[in-house]
Design an enzyme around this catalytic site. Sequence first.
Site, mmCIF file in Angstrom:
data_model
loop_
_atom_site.group_PDB
_atom_site.id
_atom_site.type_symbol
_atom_site.label_atom_id
_atom_site.label_comp_id
_atom_site.label_asym_id
_atom_site.label_seq_id
_atom_site.Cartn_x
_atom_site.Cartn_y
_atom_site.Cartn_z
ATOM 1 N N HIS A 174 0.918 -1.139 0.165
ATOM 2 C CA HIS A 174 0.137 0.138 0.171
ATOM 3 C C HIS A 174 1.090 0.954 -0.042
ATOM 4 O O HIS A 174 1.832 1.478 0.924
ATOM 5 C CB HIS A 174 -0.752 -0.365 1.519
ATOM 6 C CG HIS A 174 -1.906 -0.786 1.037
ATOM 7 N ND1 HIS A 174 -2.149 -2.000 2.342
ATOM 8 C CD2 HIS A 174 -2.196 -1.949 0.133
ATOM 9 C CE1 HIS A 174 -3.137 -2.881 1.853
ATOM 10 N NE2 HIS A 174 -3.695 -2.514 0.175
ATOM 11 N N GLU A 229 1.439 3.310 2.731
ATOM 12 C CA GLU A 229 2.275 2.605 4.318
ATOM 13 C C GLU A 229 3.441 2.696 3.684
ATOM 14 O O GLU A 229 4.612 1.403 3.385
ATOM 15 C CB GLU A 229 1.756 1.136 4.909
ATOM 16 C CG GLU A 229 0.063 1.300 4.789
ATOM 17 C CD GLU A 229 -0.634 -0.178 4.954
ATOM 18 O OE1 GLU A 229 0.011 -1.195 4.364
ATOM 19 O OE2 GLU A 229 -1.843 -0.292 4.904
ATOM 20 N N HIS A 264 3.082 -3.969 6.414
ATOM 21 C CA HIS A 264 2.329 -2.763 5.682
ATOM 22 C C HIS A 264 2.380 -1.765 8.095
ATOM 23 O O HIS A 264 2.987 -1.932 8.331
ATOM 24 C CB HIS A 264 1.074 -3.688 6.253
ATOM 25 C CG HIS A 264 0.915 -4.643 4.750
ATOM 26 N ND1 HIS A 264 -0.532 -4.078 4.274
ATOM 27 C CD2 HIS A 264 1.817 -5.486 4.298
ATOM 28 C CE1 HIS A 264 -0.119 -5.065 3.386
ATOM 29 N NE2 HIS A 264 0.848 -5.734 3.299
ATOM 30 N N GLU A 276 2.652 -5.303 10.948
ATOM 31 C CA GLU A 276 1.853 -4.425 11.426
ATOM 32 C C GLU A 276 2.919 -3.910 11.630
ATOM 33 O O GLU A 276 2.481 -4.036 12.986
ATOM 34 C CB GLU A 276 -0.048 -4.369 11.207
ATOM 35 C CG GLU A 276 -0.904 -5.407 10.792
ATOM 36 C CD GLU A 276 -1.082 -4.416 9.132
ATOM 37 O OE1 GLU A 276 -0.121 -3.129 8.902
ATOM 38 O OE2 GLU A 276 -1.721 -4.941 8.413
#
Length: 619
Positions: free
Chosen positions: A204, A207, A350, A442
Amino acid sequence: MVLGYCQDVPYSYTTFPNIVGHRSRQDLEMGAEYLLLSVIQGLLNGECSPDIRLLGCSVLAPRCEDGRVIKPCRSSCEIVKKSCVHAFEAIQMAWPYFLDCDRFFVGDEEGCYDPLSDLKAKQEVAFSNISDGGLSTILQFTYHSNAQMFSILKKTAAKCSHISRAYSIGRSVEGKDLLVFEFATNPGQHDLLKPEIKLIGNMHGNEVLGRQLLIYLAQYMCSEYLLGNERIQAIINTTRVHILPSMNPDGYEIAASEVADRNDPENIYQEGHEYNGWTSGRTNAQNIDLNRNFPDLTSIFYNRRRFRHFRSDHIPIPDSYWINKVVAPETYAIMKWIRSIPFVISASLHGGELVISYPFDFSRHPHEDKMYSPTPDEQIFKQLARIYADAHATMSNNDTERCGASFANKGGITNGAQWYSFAGGMSDFNYLHSNCYEITVELGCDKFPSEEELYPEWLRNKEALLSFMESAHRGIKGIVKDERGNGIEGATVSIKGIRHDITTAEDGDYWRLLNPGIHIVTAAASGYTKVTKRINLPRSVKVGRVDFVLKKVPQEPSLDYFNIPELDNYERFDPFNQFEQYTQRELGENGEERTEKPWWWAYFSQSGISAPTWLLRNY
């Protein structure tokens, strides 16, 4: 020597005509060659300066002694070209013709001189004050543009050329390279029994922390290998590591430009890094979310798992995917990459939370958005996730501040679908279409943290990244051979009680992640007998060697894996040549190739000089 951009050459006199044919100083100063020397530092963001300029001056304004031209040394040219050609490639510029090492430079036996001698002497004095002789890399904890990222990766590959390379797996919608950095003892080829791993960032575009961490990781591992760091040397000597810092370079540019706008003091709508819309730049240039763009093989797995002879691994991509979905070129490139290299583990980096999630990401019940949906390898995935989370500075701590969800009581890890369900994700595709086990990392609440946070984040994640790479060496590995000792490609290695097989690579080698314990392992291949072994994998041994020798037998029709017609479709990829458009060049009216001029072309086209088409790579 009166030329403004050649004042610091190690000689005082030049002569005309020069080596490439300019007949006078005025002739030279009006040429594209001299104009290039005047702007090269800016074009290359200061890289290879002043080396390129001094090398160019040695040809355009050659050394004159006793009324004769002394040509520069070929060896000097070759050294500069080896370390700097990547910088030209990063801006789509060809290596300048007047720096052709064979054409305009000569060997030592012809009485050449080194145009960089003064510069080298100064550098030696500087390096003498550095204990490691200049092998280390000083990491710049700032954000890097796409051009800067490409340049850093290629420069690092040149620095560690014996153990690394940079290669492209495809292009984004807007034509930017999806550039991978590889570490291996034999860059560019698979070594028998060495596991392959991949690390992917910036799927993404907004990110961005993972992108920066992977750039730092490539630089760090290169320098530490050269400095003799035994741990880094062990990783590179026993593993083939592929690092893709940016899967979505187009989206990154949108996100970075928006953050730059918000930092503008004249912008009254400032919100800062942390409020980067959570969406600006997330998708690619087609407005496609790349983590929803892969084939939904998880639904196929759920629909057919009750059938006795259904194979729950290496599920083919259905033709409907190519017909009904707009497949992004970035997704296409990743799928081809996954199919071409026998990856064992992978991590996709991410932002937006602080947790490790693992497959399945798509819920086993279509109407339940938060349902625990384990794979047959649930325990393996949990172990992989824990390795990263536990090695991270704060991820597994109960008192760590989270971003809305509560993962502290789970040690900083979660099943993806239990967090939130979505179809078409990259991790599920890796697991169901290949041998690769991918987790999603994450990295934190802030998707686009301020530059002040980059160094602390590197410290929090460095050990976790290294520990994750080392985790590829867990379980069993070996070679499946025939009676003549030849490796069998595509043989299956299955574990009793885990309904997910892996397949052997081209030379018959395999890697099967397993937790310690007693396992029943079977190797099978079409046209061969099955062989089963009972193994004990003790906790004291991270990876065990288990080889198989299969005997050839006459093939008979049966209902085993190998005779299910659907499996023939596994090799069917892009059946409608949907992506032929990305490989064909546009042709003009007379059949000539028409290519868009790069951004730096304006420097020359607007100056009134003869256009330097020799700088265009495809001319």
